[in-house]
Design an enzyme around this catalytic site. Structure first.
Site, mmCIF file in Angstrom:
data_model
loop_
_atom_site.group_PDB
_atom_site.id
_atom_site.type_symbol
_atom_site.label_atom_id
_atom_site.label_comp_id
_atom_site.label_asym_id
_atom_site.label_seq_id
_atom_site.Cartn_x
_atom_site.Cartn_y
_atom_site.Cartn_z
ATOM 1 N N ASP A 143 -10.468 -26.837 11.761
ATOM 2 C CA ASP A 143 -9.729 -26.216 12.866
ATOM 3 C C ASP A 143 -10.101 -26.854 14.192
ATOM 4 O OD1 ASP A 143 -8.373 -24.365 11.454
ATOM 5 O OD2 ASP A 143 -9.719 -22.690 11.868
ATOM 6 N N LYS A 182 -4.941 -25.112 14.821
ATOM 7 C CA LYS A 182 -3.856 -24.333 15.401
ATOM 8 C C LYS A 182 -4.126 -24.196 16.887
ATOM 9 C CE LYS A 182 -4.728 -21.582 11.813
ATOM 10 N NZ LYS A 182 -5.130 -20.264 11.393
ATOM 11 N N MET A 234 -9.748 -14.299 22.347
ATOM 12 C CA MET A 234 -8.308 -14.568 22.489
ATOM 13 C C MET A 234 -7.691 -13.656 23.561
ATOM 14 S SD MET A 234 -7.286 -14.942 18.450
ATOM 15 C CE MET A 234 -8.230 -13.537 17.875
#
Ligand code: SAH
Length: 344
Positions: A123, A144, A255
């Protein structure tokens, strides 16, 4: 003890069965060595002529009896023998927590799994810069980015499973810990459903380590005896704001840059006082690490220029970092004073 030796152009004889030595061969080739192979102690199935006097014998412990006389002969003639374990059984998946992005915070188990891998699916937030030094595996970027998925989650799972069913040792290297907002549970379930053996190696989560990089302890005696880790990828509900505000401990949000405004407004509406200290720590352990400290009432404007990846911390523990940095600043002032006195 570990030694680093430049093997460019050096003859390295790798002994052991083909299956057991596959990662060692790739590793020595990647290091620039001229690799020759001996797959049985009887001298069977080696590619090309054996070197008369190799620079090094890499003896992979493949479990076959009969290697010792050959290795003993090498040792007595002064050829160094480096014994190493065989590659693990083929055809499994290891989910590896890679920590917040620096190789230094990889666990020993993570380093071992990378060394033993044939393929690594990694990742964006995993420590990927040093991967070529840690593994000779094929490296596949399935990273991502917020907003657009490079490879969909379903496709990542299919790729991992297919590669393991092909007989590869697959490492799925993820940022932080695989089970903290990392979809690790889904990836394990995909392997189990396909009958692929799978294990999980925990990693250092950004939820604790990124605040620590900014000097913020998530708990501190007599300041906070609990911390709650929340995902900010979607705004929280009014009820969730109420519960969080009522807990009275540290709140850590991952996030959360995109929903920072709603979070600050929601917590204030739920009764949290506007002076509650708050920090945004961007790019922990990475180039450009930055900490922005404000309070619940002012954070939206103070953090206007902040971007992902970032961890938000809300709570009195933020003051502990400020207090410690003042001490660190005072120590630096003393150092400067001492240096100028000594210099004069
Ligand atoms: N499994 C990961 C979290 C994945 S969610 C873990 O345990 O750390 C991704 C979020 O983690 C990012 O949006 C950010 O909030 C946080 N994050 C991960 N690495 C970070 C870093 N080096 N600096 C700041 N935030 C980071």
């Amino acid at each position: 003890m570990q030694l680093s030796i430049d093997l460019t152009g050096r003859e390295v004889l790798v002994t052991g069965s083909d299956h057991a030595v596959r990662q060692a061969v790739r590793r020595y080739q990647a290091a620039g060595a001229v690799v020759s192979r001996l797959s049985t102690p009887q001298g069977a199935a080696h590619d090309g002529p054996l070197p008369e006097r190799p620079f090094l014998v890499a003896a992979v412990d493949d479990g076959q009896p009969g290697w010792e006389p050959l290795l003993a002969r090498c040792r007595t003639t002064g050829v160094p023998v480096a014994v190493e374990p065989a590659a693990g059984p083929a055809g499994h998946v290891t989910l590896v927590g890679g920590g917040p992005g620096t190789t230094e915070l990889l666990t020993v188990a993570a380093v071992d799994a990378l060394r033993d891998a044939d393929v690594v699916f990694y990742d964006r937030l995993a420590p990927c810069g040093d991967l070529p030094l840690l593994t000779s595996a094929e490296l596949v970027d399935v990273g991502k980015r917020p907003g657009h998925h490079k490879v969909s989650q379903a496709d990542i799972e299919k790729l991992m499973v297919a590669s393991a069913l092909d007989g590869n040792n697959v490492v799925r290297l993820k940022g932080g810990d695989p089970y903290v907002f990392g979809r690790g549970g889904e990836e394990v379930a995909a392997c189990v459903a396909a009958g692929v053996p799978v294990r999980v190696i925990s990693g250092v989560t950004s939820a604790i380590s990124v605040p620590a990089a900014a000097g913020i302890p998530v708990t501190h005696r007599e300041v906070s005896h609990m911390f709650t880790v929340v995902s900010g990828h979607a705004p929280l509900t009014e009820k969730e704001h109420m519960h969080l505000a009522g807990l009275g401990g540290t709140i850590v949000v991952l996030m959360g840059i995109g929903t920072l405004h709603q979070l600050a407004a929601g917590l204030r509406k739920a009764g949290m006082r506007p002076e509650m200290p708050m920090a945004v720590v961007e790019r922990g352990y990475r180039p450009g690490q930055r900490t922005t400290i404000a309070d619940l009432g002012t954070i939206t404007s103070a953090a206007a220029g902040c971007s992902n990846p970032a961890v938000l911390v809300i709570g009195e523990v933020v003051r502990v970092a400020e207090a410690n940095s003042t001490h660190a600043g005072a120590a630096a002032d003393l150092d400067r004073l001492a240096a100028s006195l000594l210099g004069s």
